[in-house]
Motif scaffolding. Structure first.
Motif, PDB file in Angstrom:
ATOM      1  N   GLN A 203       0.832  -1.201   0.000  1.00  0.00           N
ATOM      2  CA  GLN A 203       0.000   0.000   0.000  1.00  0.00           C
ATOM      3  C   GLN A 203       0.866   1.249   0.000  1.00  0.00           C
ATOM      4  OE1 GLN A 203      -2.183  -0.930   3.584  1.00  0.00           O
ATOM      5  NE2 GLN A 203      -4.044  -1.450   2.455  1.00  0.00           N
ATOM      6  N   LEU A 204       1.961   1.186   0.738  1.00  0.00           N
ATOM      7  CA  LEU A 204       2.861   2.332   0.808  1.00  0.00           C
ATOM      8  C   LEU A 204       3.484   2.616  -0.556  1.00  0.00           C
ATOM      9  CD1 LEU A 204       3.826   4.330   2.898  1.00  0.00           C
ATOM     10  CD2 LEU A 204       5.697   2.791   3.478  1.00  0.00           C
ATOM     11  N   ARG A 205       3.853   1.580  -1.271  1.00  0.00           N
ATOM     12  CA  ARG A 205       4.407   1.761  -2.610  1.00  0.00           C
ATOM     13  C   ARG A 205       3.423   2.493  -3.516  1.00  0.00           C
ATOM     14  NH1 ARG A 205       7.420  -3.742  -4.552  1.00  0.00           N
ATOM     15  NH2 ARG A 205       7.484  -2.505  -6.458  1.00  0.00           N
ATOM     16  N   ARG A 206       2.169   2.084  -3.468  1.00  0.00           N
ATOM     17  CA  ARG A 206       1.148   2.711  -4.322  1.00  0.00           C
ATOM     18  C   ARG A 206       0.915   4.163  -3.925  1.00  0.00           C
ATOM     19  NH1 ARG A 206      -1.505  -2.403  -3.774  1.00  0.00           N
ATOM     20  NH2 ARG A 206      -2.892  -1.527  -2.198  1.00  0.00           N
ATOM     21  N   ARG A 207       0.866   4.414  -2.622  1.00  0.00           N
ATOM     22  CA  ARG A 207       0.597   5.777  -2.155  1.00  0.00           C
ATOM     23  C   ARG A 207       1.735   6.731  -2.500  1.00  0.00           C
ATOM     24  NH1 ARG A 207      -2.011   4.553   3.874  1.00  0.00           N
ATOM     25  NH2 ARG A 207      -3.906   3.524   3.108  1.00  0.00           N
ATOM     26  N   ILE A 208       2.956   6.249  -2.388  1.00  0.00           N
ATOM     27  CA  ILE A 208       4.105   7.085  -2.767  1.00  0.00           C
ATOM     28  C   ILE A 208       4.047   7.383  -4.260  1.00  0.00           C
ATOM     29  CG2 ILE A 208       6.616   7.148  -3.010  1.00  0.00           C
ATOM     30  CD1 ILE A 208       6.768   5.447  -0.437  1.00  0.00           C
ATOM     31  N   GLY A 209       3.730   6.369  -5.065  1.00  0.00           N
ATOM     32  CA  GLY A 209       3.627   6.559  -6.509  1.00  0.00           C
ATOM     33  C   GLY A 209       2.589   7.602  -6.874  1.00  0.00           C
TER      34      GLY A 209
END
Length: 356
Positions: A203-209
């Protein structure tokens, strides 16, 4: 404001289209409330009121954080608490020892006050600054990665931070942590992008993106930490994620580090894996291993000093930017104590004292 108003009214954008983009940038009294409300959360109660001694201390911390653009994680690092604890403090849910928190804030304030007494040098636009600035511009405009390589303390980090401060675009400055694991890197980048870390890594990867776009420049400093203190698997995973992040978001990217990036990371055991990243670089900037004489003269001029003679230049040339500026700052303090004008002889005295 818009989302809260819509939710509170039981409406959606579909049924209430006039609310789209209806953001009120200023509400009277709200800015003052943002400074006063934390006093109720952080102070302790005596006879039904917040203790006056704590009011001023907490107000100072709020104003200090606001002036420096600190996140909750930044505040936590300054007072010795993690961001989760700071969040609880701000929301009035902290159940720990109040006196310990106030003691930590006092220690931090004392340090800030002491540092405030020191002479501070304005940023000097050296040739190194100009080259770093041009590289950042290139990466941002063309939405491609660039690499800055330089020896430690030559001035590359301060140049990158100055670029972030001056830029009219969104610049996210990230300092690669020591001994970085993949999750640790995710959280460091998330903090820079103002993304909450209370979620899974995926989820963190997607939010940073989603927080990055073609109008954003991502700066990853201290990249050599991947080469000298991370395992090979972690280094490979981080670099692949950074490459993917820039590909999907379209943001510009500037990676910066010492020669270890070239020797041990991109040109080392991971060379085959990182070849795609290396081939896509729009700029590979290698900074000089010592300050150019012209940059030394510019720094001296910023302190009101004349052009140094050859004897003084021999002392200055081995110094890198950080030590040069610090020595000049100490020289200013020495000149004030002696009630004399700052000149190169005062600098030489300071230099020799430090060399003992």
């Amino acid at each position: 404001c818009t989302y809260q108003a819509r939710s509170g009214a039981g409406k959606t954008f579909e049924t209430w289209p006039e609310m789209i983009d209806n953001v009120i940038p200023y509400i009277g009294g709200e800015e003052e409330k943002s400074e006063k409300e934390p006093l109720k959360l952080w102070g302790h109660v005596e006879d039904g009121v917040i203790a006056p001694a704590d009011k001023g201390l907490v107000l100072w911390l709020v104003q200090d954080a606001k002036a420096k653009g600190f996140s909750q994680a930044d505040i936590g690092r300054q007072i010795g608490y993690d961001s989760g604890t700071v969040s609880k403090l701000l929301r009035g849910r902290y159940t720990g020892n109040h006196d310990n928190v106030m003691r930590a804030i006092r220690r931090y304030k004392h340090l800030v006050d002491e540092r405030g007494k020191m002479i501070r040098a304005d940023f000097v636009e050296t040739s190194i600054w100009q080259r770093v600035r041009d590289t950042c511009d290139l990466a941002l405009v063309h939405q491609m990665p660039a690499l800055v390589i330089g020896v430690s303390q030559i001035g590359k980090t301060e140049a990158l931070k100055e670029y972030a401060r001056r830029s009219e675009y969104v610049v996210r400055y990230v300092r690669m942590p020591a001994a970085p694991g993949f999750r640790g890197v995710l959280e460091t980048v998330a903090d820079a992008c103002n993304v909450t870390t209370r979620c899974t890594s995926e989820q963190l990867r997607r939010r940073i993106g989603k927080s990055l776009d073609p109008h954003t420049l991502l700066i990853v400093d201290e990249l050599h930490q991947l080469a000298i203190s991370a395992g090979q698997h972690a280094a490979m995973k981080v670099m692949e994620w950074i490459r993917e992040l820039t590909d999907t978001s379209g943001c510009g990217l500037v990676c910066c580090g010492t020669e270890a990036v070239d020797q041990d990371l991109i040109g080392g055991s991971l060379k085959a894996w990182l070849d795609q990243f290396a081939q896509r670089l729009i700029k590979r900037l290698v900074l000089p291993k010592r300050l150019p004489d012209e940059d030394i003269r510019l720094v001296g001029k910023a302190f009101g000093l004349p052009v140094p003679n050859e004897h003084i230049l021999d002392l200055l040339r081995p110094l890198r930017m950080n030590r040069l500026v610090k020595t000049l700052m100490l020289s200013v303090n020495l000149a004030r104590k002696r009630n004399v004008e700052l000149d190169w002889s005062v600098f030489e005295t300071t230099y020799n004292t430090l060399a003992k």
